[in-house]
Structures are given as structure tokens and as C-alpha cells.
Design a protein around this motif. Structure first.
Motif, short mmCIF file in Angstrom:
data_model
loop_
_atom_site.label_atom_id
_atom_site.label_comp_id
_atom_site.label_asym_id
_atom_site.label_seq_id
_atom_site.Cartn_x
_atom_site.Cartn_y
_atom_site.Cartn_z
N GLU A 182 19.27 46.00 -12.66
CA GLU A 182 18.70 45.16 -13.62
C GLU A 182 18.83 45.60 -14.98
OE1 GLU A 182 14.72 45.53 -11.92
OE2 GLU A 182 15.04 44.06 -10.35
N ARG A 183 19.18 47.04 -14.82
CA ARG A 183 19.27 47.53 -16.55
C ARG A 183 20.87 46.92 -16.89
NH1 ARG A 183 19.36 52.83 -14.56
NH2 ARG A 183 17.44 53.11 -13.76
N ARG A 184 21.63 46.95 -16.13
CA ARG A 184 22.90 46.32 -16.56
C ARG A 184 22.88 44.88 -16.98
NH1 ARG A 184 24.76 48.89 -11.76
NH2 ARG A 184 25.19 46.97 -11.14
N ILE A 185 22.05 44.16 -16.31
CA ILE A 185 21.86 42.80 -16.43
C ILE A 185 21.21 42.69 -17.76
CG2 ILE A 185 20.69 40.64 -15.83
CD1 ILE A 185 21.36 41.46 -12.85
N LYS A 225 23.35 42.14 -25.27
CA LYS A 225 24.49 42.26 -26.06
C LYS A 225 25.07 40.71 -26.34
CE LYS A 225 29.11 44.09 -25.42
NZ LYS A 225 30.12 45.01 -24.80
N LYS A 226 24.91 40.03 -25.15
CA LYS A 226 25.23 38.24 -25.44
C LYS A 226 24.35 37.81 -26.52
CE LYS A 226 26.15 34.42 -22.72
NZ LYS A 226 26.06 33.66 -21.22
N ALA A 227 23.12 37.93 -26.49
CA ALA A 227 22.17 37.33 -27.60
C ALA A 227 22.49 38.07 -28.86
CB ALA A 227 20.72 37.82 -27.27
N ALA A 228 22.93 39.31 -29.15
CA ALA A 228 23.37 39.94 -30.48
C ALA A 228 24.54 39.22 -30.71
CB ALA A 228 23.40 41.40 -30.24
N ALA A 229 25.65 38.86 -29.92
CA ALA A 229 26.77 38.32 -30.17
C ALA A 229 26.66 36.94 -30.75
CB ALA A 229 27.81 38.41 -29.10
#
Length: 76
Positions: free
Chosen positions: A57-60, A66-70
Motif C-alpha cells: 500500500e505504501r508503494r502504491i 509521484k504520478k500526480a506530481a508529474a
């Protein structure tokens, strides 16, 4: 108050009923020991599964962040 047995050999002989008494003790202790071992193993496995699930869950969450920041960086 007097002791029931005068010596250790009398204690282990159990008044002539040693086979039945010690067999009953064995038939009680073996399953109880098995139950304790099974419980400890199940607990260990359960805690390992919980740690594995939390790590996943932490990795997800990190990947989503990271995807939202990108995406936020692209649209600026």
C-alpha cells in the motif's frame, strides 16, 4: 497436612496407576503444546502478511503521489 507420596518413586508410580495417570497427562500436554505452536506460527504468518500488505500500500501511494506530481508539473 501430610504429603500424598513419601518418595519420588511413589509419586511416579502413582499408587499403581502410573500408566493411566501419565498417559492422561501426555494426552493433555501434547495437544496443548501443539495448539501453542500452531498459534505462534499462525501469528507469525499473519504479521508477515500484514507487513507485506502495508508495504504494498505504501508503494502504491508513493506511485500515485509521484504520478500526480508529474501531471501537475506537465500542466504548469
Amino acid at each position: 497436612m501430610t504429603p500424598a507420596f513419601t518418595s519420588w518413586s511413589d509419586f511416579f508410580a502413582m499408587g499403581g496407576y502410573a500408566f493411566y495417570v501419565w498417559l492422561a497427562v501426555l494426552c493433555t500436554l501434547v495437544p496443548l503444546t501443539g495448539l501453542v505452536v500452531q498459534t505462534l506460527l499462525y501469528r507469525r504468518r499473519l504479521l508477515a502478511e500484514i507487513r507485506q500488505r502495508q508495504s504494498r500500500e505504501r508503494r502504491i501511494r508513493a506511485a500515485k503521489t509521484k504520478k500526480a506530481a508529474a501531471k501537475a508539473g506537465e500542466s504548469v
